[in-house]
Enzyme design. Structure first.
Site, PDB file in Angstrom:
ATOM      1  N   PRO A  52       0.805  -1.256   0.104  1.00 44.70           N
ATOM      2  CA  PRO A  52      -0.182  -0.062   0.005  1.00 44.70           C
ATOM      3  C   PRO A  52       1.054   1.382   0.104  1.00 44.70           C
ATOM      4  O   PRO A  52       0.512   2.337  -0.654  1.00 44.70           O
ATOM      5  CB  PRO A  52      -0.921  -0.185   1.347  1.00 44.70           C
ATOM      6  CG  PRO A  52      -0.887  -1.436   1.580  1.00 44.70           C
ATOM      7  CD  PRO A  52       0.416  -2.089   1.095  1.00 44.70           C
ATOM      8  N   CYS A  53       1.913   1.283   0.984  1.00 44.47           N
ATOM      9  CA  CYS A  53       2.755   2.393   0.859  1.00 44.47           C
ATOM     10  C   CYS A  53       3.602   2.776  -0.539  1.00 44.47           C
ATOM     11  O   CYS A  53       3.591   3.898  -1.053  1.00 44.47           O
ATOM     12  CB  CYS A  53       3.890   2.270   1.839  1.00 44.47           C
ATOM     13  SG  CYS A  53       2.918   2.041   3.490  1.00 44.47           S
TER      14      CYS A  53
END
Length: 167
Positions: A52-53
């Site tokens: 996600p990052c």
């Protein structure tokens, strides 16, 4: 500790580290030197290289960095508990190695993260306690103008697009 909110003073600690844009060894980043003189955006992430990052959260900040800076922001601070070498490698992998106004900061003992009230427990998936996902706008007086705290691992309210709309 309660999550940081609009109107709060941005906390400082002497226990965050970075590798200067010009290179060299990791060293402490003295937050107190610029908290009351610079306008900046803070982006806190659970971990370098996490999907996600890497795929959702940070690319928007990298792509929109010139636009963010054009709104009077002096720099963007990216906070994670990963060590400075990992963060340097991640920044390079993201294609932002030369972005001097995008500063990746290691909070290895979560001292700043705890002051922000933004820890997340990812022990159930083997990651331990981490920095939670958030984004802040801090003015030149060191006061938080806008705070976007994500719920769990979501990537929604702390995106670059949402921050740009608040600048």
């Amino acid at each position: 500790m309660a999550p940081i909110k609009r109107g709060d003073r941005f906390p400082t600690t002497d226990d965050v580290y970075y590798i200067p844009p010009e290179g060299g060894e990791p060293g402490p980043l003295e937050l107190s030197k610029f908290v009351k003189t610079k306008k900046f955006v803070v982006v806190s992430v659970p971990g370098a290289f996490t999907p996600p990052c890497t795929e959702q959260h940070l690319p928007g900040y990298i792509k929109n960095l010139p636009r963010i800076l054009s709104k009077g922001v002096d720099f963007v601070l990216v906070i994670s508990q990963n060590d400075p070498f990992v963060l340097k490698g991640w920044k390079k992998e993201l294609g932002a190695a030369d972005a001097k106004k995008l500063v990746f900061v290691s909070d290895p003992n979560l001292k700043l993260t705890k002051k922000l009230g933004s820890t997340i427990d990812l022990s159930a998936i083997g990651l331990g306690t981490r920095s939670g996902r958030l984004a802040l706008i801090v003015n030149r007086s060191g006061i938080v103008e806008y705070a976007a705290i994500e719920n769990g691992g979501e990537v929604d309210v702390s995106t670059a697009q949402k921050i740009i709309a608040k600048l």
